[in-house]
Write an enzyme that holds these catalytic residues in place. Structure first.
Site, PDB file in Angstrom:
ATOM      1  N   LYS B  59       7.886  -4.701  -2.005  1.00  0.00           N
ATOM      2  CA  LYS B  59       7.963  -6.045  -2.581  1.00  0.00           C
ATOM      3  C   LYS B  59       8.766  -7.032  -1.727  1.00  0.00           C
ATOM      4  CE  LYS B  59       5.889  -5.696  -6.758  1.00  0.00           C
ATOM      5  NZ  LYS B  59       4.905  -6.640  -7.314  1.00  0.00           N
ATOM      6  N   THR B  81      12.267 -15.601 -11.329  1.00  0.00           N
ATOM      7  CA  THR B  81      11.118 -14.780 -11.682  1.00  0.00           C
ATOM      8  C   THR B  81      11.459 -13.957 -12.906  1.00  0.00           C
ATOM      9  OG1 THR B  81       9.366 -13.394 -10.721  1.00  0.00           O
ATOM     10  CG2 THR B  81      11.632 -12.656 -10.415  1.00  0.00           C
ATOM     11  N   SER B  84      10.605  -6.527 -14.373  1.00  0.00           N
ATOM     12  CA  SER B  84      11.375  -5.350 -14.760  1.00  0.00           C
ATOM     13  C   SER B  84      11.513  -4.411 -13.573  1.00  0.00           C
ATOM     14  CB  SER B  84      10.649  -4.611 -15.882  1.00  0.00           C
ATOM     15  OG  SER B  84       9.390  -4.179 -15.390  1.00  0.00           O
ATOM     16  N   TYR B 121      22.101  -7.071  -4.951  1.00  0.00           N
ATOM     17  CA  TYR B 121      21.624  -8.080  -4.013  1.00  0.00           C
ATOM     18  C   TYR B 121      21.976  -9.501  -4.434  1.00  0.00           C
ATOM     19  CZ  TYR B 121      18.964  -4.162  -2.104  1.00  0.00           C
ATOM     20  OH  TYR B 121      18.592  -2.958  -1.559  1.00  0.00           O
ATOM     21  N   ASP B 178      -9.345   5.412   8.751  1.00  0.00           N
ATOM     22  CA  ASP B 178     -10.646   4.953   8.273  1.00  0.00           C
ATOM     23  C   ASP B 178     -10.655   4.612   6.782  1.00  0.00           C
ATOM     24  OD1 ASP B 178     -11.713   8.231   9.262  1.00  0.00           O
ATOM     25  OD2 ASP B 178     -10.781   7.687   7.339  1.00  0.00           O
ATOM     26  N   GLY B 186      -0.669  -5.377 -10.370  1.00  0.00           N
ATOM     27  CA  GLY B 186      -1.160  -6.750 -10.446  1.00  0.00           C
ATOM     28  C   GLY B 186      -2.147  -7.059  -9.328  1.00  0.00           C
ATOM     29  N   GLY B 187      -2.174  -6.190  -8.294  1.00  0.00           N
ATOM     30  CA  GLY B 187      -3.157  -6.364  -7.230  1.00  0.00           C
ATOM     31  C   GLY B 187      -2.656  -7.083  -6.003  1.00  0.00           C
ATOM     32  N   GLU B 210      -4.625   4.234  -9.639  1.00  0.00           N
ATOM     33  CA  GLU B 210      -4.113   3.629 -10.865  1.00  0.00           C
ATOM     34  C   GLU B 210      -3.849   4.706 -11.912  1.00  0.00           C
ATOM     35  OE1 GLU B 210      -6.926   1.028 -12.973  1.00  0.00           O
ATOM     36  OE2 GLU B 210      -5.314  -0.450 -13.122  1.00  0.00           O
ATOM     37  N   ASP B 216      -6.412  -0.825 -16.297  1.00  0.00           N
ATOM     38  CA  ASP B 216      -7.075  -2.112 -16.460  1.00  0.00           C
ATOM     39  C   ASP B 216      -7.879  -2.522 -15.221  1.00  0.00           C
ATOM     40  OD1 ASP B 216      -4.937  -4.233 -14.986  1.00  0.00           O
ATOM     41  OD2 ASP B 216      -4.123  -2.330 -15.714  1.00  0.00           O
TER      42      ASP B 216
END
EC number: 5.1.1.18
Lengths: 331, 248
Positions: B59, B81, B84, B121, B178, B186-187, B210, B216
């Site tokens: 992230k 933001t 969690s 942080y 390959d 969330g993608g 997933e 989902d």
């Protein structure tokens, strides 16, 4: 005292040869850093992750170099050793790669994950009692029966040279290193690292990290001769051996100091490796970090100018059950 | 179907720019291999270790890119933001590096180690209830009070571009890859990786992984539109989000 290169069991050139020999087979392990640990320690720390080495510990380097150094006739009958630890699996893997048998005498009570590794790498396990005399006796018998070659876990120039390749890589990866902290047991790892590092960068400091419950190296430095302990008592199962005839001179001359640590300090450092570095280490593997965080290291004026410290995380083979027990007990 | 590069929230060039922008701050994480795992799986596996990234997860790449993309006026009032998880700490660290405040709305019940990271942080923790509506409400309030910029954990082109830098590195480190297998929540991660990887090597396969208890994305692919689940049930606490308009 100057490093008199002819005197020792290995030197920069045997270590460089070892590197060329073993390179195709080993991992060139990464160096990890952490701002958090730098902040906690007050230094720039560079973790050489030998826990990611094949077999889960640095031992594969020396074992590989030893096996590849055998001539065809010697090699054909296989290799033998007695070991409760990482050398056992390392030798099994090195032998497997060469297609020769490995006879491993394992004392009862050896950590399960380390025995599992031997089996996984095709080593033939022969059990002995947990005493040094039984290990040696059984190994001797196997040697006679098979005609195999005994490969000592540390007291061997080829083993020392293999381990020294760690310093070659580390100093290529991070040129600004001014000190290297290394776990010490039989002295094979630190001998190789010290010989290589001080040849490349004579001003570099080499500091050993040893459990207080197995502080034979610290005592040997003080006494000026090899001290062996009748009994050792430490969670760091990889650090119970005593110095050998080939490793002692290097430790005597080229290791600048030995820092000794309590088991609780070792466990605390191990926890930090998991929680902050996200790296799997065994107690012996975490002891270098414990040394750098210890009061005796922090308060020692001799190391005040050591800003960029290499720490060898020597291995990561630990039974998960023991790991959780250690962490739970330390809370 | 061809990758139509103008259509998406990021592309190879925004990802390369992101890499140049964030390089001084991130770890170029190693790729590890294991003969044992190759043997068990029957394939050659290459593990891109974002667990070693700053903040302990990938992230930080996206958060860093987003924070470094703000102009001075935007940045001055800080970032906010609700998270969690790992985005919370990542944003806190990115903000700390830039010397701006980070307001992190944390729902009760968030894993302790992830909250500890936020605090370590320098992020300012503001607690909300564990519902999506409470998180959004509290975040909204903080935004109004502070004038800070909302940085979404995944539905943001700068975030997607930051995450895509993983594929740039991986394909530099191991050219023979390959297929890439990527966790999906969330993608944001898989979008960045897919956009970069398929631009560099169009034949490469991208496979999402997933939890069945939060499937989902799998359902969305079948349905051909975003499916959101009312409830998720998985140990994988980082994979409970649903797809966004930019990642879908």
């Amino acid at each position: 005292m100057e490093a008199n290169r002819e005197k020792y069991a290995a030197d920069l050139s045997s270590i460089k040869e070892a590197h060329d020999r073993i390179k195709p087979y080993i991992h060139r392990t990464p160096v990890l850093t952490s701002e958090s640990l730098n902040s906690i320690s007050g230094r720039s720390l560079f973790f050489k992750c030998e826990c990611f080495q094949k077999g889960g510990a640095f031992k594969f380097r020396g074992a590989c170099n030893a096996v590849l150094s055998l001539d065809a006739e010697q090699a054909a009958k296989g290799v033998v050793t007695h070991s409760s630890g990482n050398h056992a699996a390392a030798l099994s893997l090195a032998a497997k790669i060469q297609g020769i048998p490995a006879y491993i005498v394992v004392p009862k009570g050896a950590p399960k994950c380390k025995v599992d590794n031997v089996i996984r790498y095709g080593g033939k396990v022969i059990w002995s009692e947990a005493t040094m005399s039984s290990r040696e006796e059984v190994a001797s018998k196997v040697l006679q029966e098979t005609g195999s070659v005994l490969i000592h876990p540390y007291n061997d120039g080829r083993i020392i040279s293999g381990q020294g390749t760690i310093a070659l890589e580390l100093l290529e990866q991070i040129q600004e290193i001014d000190a290297i902290v290394v776990p010490i047991s039989g002295g094979g790892l630190i001998s190789g690292v010290a010989l290589a590092a001080k040849s490349i960068k004579p001003s570099i400091r080499i500091i050993a990290a040893e459990p207080k419950g197995a502080d034979d190296a610290a005592q040997s430095k003080v006494a000026g001769k090899i001290i062996t302990l009748p009994v050792t008592n430490t969670i760091a199962d990889g650090l119970r051996a005593s110095l050998g005839g080939l490793t002692w001179p290097v430790v005597r001359d080229l290791v600048d100091d030995v820092v000794t640590l309590e088991d609780c300090e070792i466990i605390e450092a191990m926890k930090m490796c998991y929680e902050i570095l996200k790296v799997s280490v065994e107690p012996s593997g975490a002891i270098g970090l414990a040394a750098v965080l210890s009061n005796s290291f922090r308060n020692n004026p001799s190391w005040r100018d050591c800003k960029n410290i290499g720490i060898v995380l020597s291995g990561g083979n630990v039974d998960l059950g023991s790991l959780w027990d250690s962490f739970k007990r330390s809370k | 179907m061809e990758a139509n590069r103008e259509k998406y929230a990021a592309d190879l060039s925004s990802i390369k720019e992101a890499h140049d922008r964030i390089k001084p701050y991130i770890h170029r994480t190693p790729v590890l291999t294991s003969e044992s795992l190759n043997s068990i799986s029957g394939r050659s596996l290459f593990f891109k270790c974002e667990c070693f990234q700053k903040g302990g997860a990938f992230k930080f790449r996206g958060a860093c890119n987003a924070v470094l993309s703000l102009d001075a006026e935007q940045a001055a009032k800080g970032v906010v933001t609700h998270s969690s998880g790992n985005h919370a700490a990542a944003l806190s660290l990115a903000a700390k590096i830039q010397g701006i405040p980070a307001y992190i709305v944390v729902p009760k019940g968030a894993p302790k180690c992830k909250v500890d990271n936020v605090i370590r942080y320098g992020g300012k923790v503001i607690w909300s209830e564990a519902t999506m509506s409470s998180r959004e409400e509290v975040a909204s309030k903080v935004l109004q009070e502070t004038g800070s910029v909302l940085i979404h954990p995944y539905n943001d082109g700068r975030i997607i571009s930051g995450q895509g830098t993983i594929a740039l590195e991986l394909l530099e480190q191991i050219q023979e890859i390959d297929a890439i297998v990527v966790p999906i929540s969330g993608g944001g991660l898989i979008s960045g990786v897919a956009l970069a990887a398929k631009s560099i090597k169009p034949s490469i396969r991208i496979i999402a992984a997933e939890p069945k208890g939060a499937d989902d994305a799998a359902q969305s692919k079948v349905a051909g539109k975003i499916i959101t689940l009312p409830v998720t049930n998985t140990i994988a606490d980082g994979l409970r989000a649903s797809l966004g308009g930019l990642t879908w």
